[in-house]
Design a protein around this motif. Sequence first.
Motif, PDB file in Angstrom:
ATOM      1  N   UNK A 269       0.833  -1.203   0.000  1.00 32.67           N
ATOM      2  CA  UNK A 269       0.000   0.000   0.000  1.00 32.67           C
ATOM      3  C   UNK A 269       0.870   1.257   0.000  1.00 32.67           C
ATOM      4  N   UNK A 270       0.276   2.341  -0.488  1.00 32.56           N
ATOM      5  CA  UNK A 270       0.930   3.645  -0.487  1.00 32.56           C
ATOM      6  C   UNK A 270       0.961   4.193   0.936  1.00 32.56           C
ATOM      7  N   UNK A 271       2.146   4.603   1.381  1.00 29.57           N
ATOM      8  CA  UNK A 271       2.262   5.149   2.744  1.00 29.57           C
ATOM      9  C   UNK A 271       2.552   6.646   2.740  1.00 29.57           C
ATOM     10  N   UNK A 272       2.770   7.216   1.559  1.00 28.77           N
ATOM     11  CA  UNK A 272       3.037   8.650   1.442  1.00 28.77           C
ATOM     12  C   UNK A 272       1.762   9.332   0.950  1.00 28.77           C
ATOM     13  N   UNK A 273       1.157  10.145   1.804  1.00 32.23           N
ATOM     14  CA  UNK A 273      -0.111  10.778   1.445  1.00 32.23           C
ATOM     15  C   UNK A 273       0.028  12.193   0.925  1.00 32.23           C
ATOM     16  N   UNK A 274       1.241  12.622   0.621  1.00 31.16           N
ATOM     17  CA  UNK A 274       1.442  14.009   0.197  1.00 31.16           C
ATOM     18  C   UNK A 274       0.956  14.232  -1.230  1.00 31.16           C
ATOM     19  N   UNK A 275       0.479  15.435  -1.522  1.00 30.38           N
ATOM     20  CA  UNK A 275       0.051  15.751  -2.894  1.00 30.38           C
ATOM     21  C   UNK A 275       1.196  15.622  -3.895  1.00 30.38           C
ATOM     22  N   UNK A 276       2.415  15.963  -3.471  1.00 33.22           N
ATOM     23  CA  UNK A 276       3.566  15.873  -4.363  1.00 33.22           C
ATOM     24  C   UNK A 276       3.824  14.426  -4.784  1.00 33.22           C
ATOM     25  N   UNK A 277       3.754  13.517  -3.811  1.00 36.89           N
ATOM     26  CA  UNK A 277       3.964  12.107  -4.131  1.00 36.89           C
ATOM     27  C   UNK A 277       2.879  11.604  -5.077  1.00 36.89           C
ATOM     28  N   UNK A 278       1.638  11.954  -4.793  1.00 36.99           N
ATOM     29  CA  UNK A 278       0.534  11.518  -5.637  1.00 36.99           C
ATOM     30  C   UNK A 278       0.718  11.986  -7.067  1.00 36.99           C
ATOM     31  N   UNK A 279       1.115  13.241  -7.236  1.00 38.66           N
ATOM     32  CA  UNK A 279       1.314  13.794  -8.581  1.00 38.66           C
ATOM     33  C   UNK A 279       2.409  13.018  -9.323  1.00 38.66           C
ATOM     34  N   UNK A 280       3.527  12.758  -8.641  1.00 38.25           N
ATOM     35  CA  UNK A 280       4.632  12.040  -9.266  1.00 38.25           C
ATOM     36  C   UNK A 280       4.238  10.603  -9.605  1.00 38.25           C
ATOM     37  N   UNK A 281       3.506   9.967  -8.683  1.00 38.18           N
ATOM     38  CA  UNK A 281       3.117   8.574  -8.894  1.00 38.18           C
ATOM     39  C   UNK A 281       2.154   8.429 -10.061  1.00 38.18           C
ATOM     40  N   UNK A 282       1.167   9.305 -10.129  1.00 38.59           N
ATOM     41  CA  UNK A 282       0.200   9.243 -11.232  1.00 38.59           C
ATOM     42  C   UNK A 282       0.886   9.497 -12.575  1.00 38.59           C
ATOM     43  N   UNK A 283       1.817  10.444 -12.580  1.00 44.25           N
ATOM     44  CA  UNK A 283       2.544  10.735 -13.818  1.00 44.25           C
ATOM     45  C   UNK A 283       3.401   9.547 -14.240  1.00 44.25           C
ATOM     46  N   UNK A 284       4.015   8.892 -13.269  1.00 42.94           N
ATOM     47  CA  UNK A 284       4.874   7.748 -13.564  1.00 42.94           C
ATOM     48  C   UNK A 284       4.068   6.576 -14.113  1.00 42.94           C
ATOM     49  N   UNK A 285       2.896   6.347 -13.561  1.00 41.04           N
ATOM     50  CA  UNK A 285       2.034   5.270 -14.050  1.00 41.04           C
ATOM     51  C   UNK A 285       1.580   5.550 -15.479  1.00 41.04           C
ATOM     52  N   UNK A 286       1.177   6.792 -15.724  1.00 39.32           N
ATOM     53  CA  UNK A 286       0.733   7.162 -17.062  1.00 39.32           C
ATOM     54  C   UNK A 286       1.850   7.028 -18.081  1.00 39.32           C
ATOM     55  N   UNK A 287       3.054   7.467 -17.706  1.00 42.61           N
ATOM     56  CA  UNK A 287       4.189   7.394 -18.626  1.00 42.61           C
ATOM     57  C   UNK A 287       4.551   5.945 -18.929  1.00 42.61           C
TER      58      UNK A 287
END
Length: 417
Positions: free
Chosen positions: A154-172
């Motif tokens: 599970x994701x343990x980092x709830x920061x908006x910055x992490x979410x933005x990076x993670x979503x971008x990485x999945x899309x890429x």
Amino acid sequence: MKCNLLTLCLSAALLTPIAPALGSTDNKADMVLDQVLVLSRHNLRTPIVNTGILTEVTDKKWPEWDAKSGYLTTKGGALEVYMGHYFREWIDQNKLLTDELCPTSNEDVYIYTNSLQRTIATAQFFAAGAFPGCKVSIHHQPEIGKMDPVFNPIITNGSPEFKEKALAAMGAYLNGLSLKAGYEELDNILNIKDSQKCKTDKLCNLDNQKNSFIIEADKEPGVSGPLKIANSAVDAIDLQYYEGFPANDVAWGLVDSPEKWQKLNTLKNAYQETLFTPKVIAKNVAHPILNYIDKGFVSVGKGETAKFIFLVGHDSNIASLMSAMDFKPYQLPQQYEHTPIGGKLVFQRWTDKRANKGFMKVEYVYQTADQLRENAYLSMKTPPKHVTLELKGCPIDKNGYCSWKDFQKVMTTALEQ
């Protein structure tokens, strides 16, 4: 050359010889096996999704299973007994444990699993094959059915910055894949154009539908859309084949060539890798199990922990861990899943007595698709397949060994967040 279903036919000239046992080396007399840690995926289970959306994307009836959703099957137990038997022969050949029938304590063997039925049962059957008649404890959380934090990706980092990076990485990652042929093959097998979803929601093919990624703290990375549907459908079809369903019942008899199996599993592999292998996600979700492995295997001295550690988790654990540790790309001959049912990462700690140096060797040990279907007996004479792996930060020699000191550095880097 005769090819079984789900087996890649390759020119014999391109095949490299596969050694009959784990950890073979030219200077065997100088090498001592000190410790082994195995991270295993559970063995053959029933589909986790076999109703709901799967009944809506086809006008056909899915075959029925005789066990609960997500449970290890009886055949999965037999397959794991065989794997355990093979490992015991290898352990004995390499003199890892004392020459006795049963392990004498947790200092010899320690088995720890996620607290789900399929992982606990996998460990029980492995122990029955490796240590028949012995009392070997299977360690897990007391509440069966609830994910153990060590194995919970599970994701343990709830920061908006992490979410933005993670979503971008999945899309890429997903945008870099070519899945059209796989989607078209699955559309034809499901006959999705005549399905309920096509009639009610205009979902008449999968390739031109949009995926939406999900990153939320305390939840697994997720996706909604065609990739999730495709993963569930291909997973169910793969499991039908492994379980030994009649050929006409496996995908209604429509997957009849290695090429079709390969196309279908591009979808399943894409799902797993898009969700769990982008580096920013992998290092986060794999941190608990990496930390456990480091404390129980890497950062301790020889003799301070069990000689043989057996962990049972999931494909998401293996995929995220391999990404976080920076393993180089690999291929598993005669398998289409990149993290197959019952497959095992085998970390081996060796010492070269002559040079007085420590080494690490990592191999992927797994049953081929046809070994799974045929319930093939495993032994040193009839072994599972194994592939030597290499870490980017731990270069290997011609026999697959890398420096123990370099491996320790790899683990330190993997644990950094």
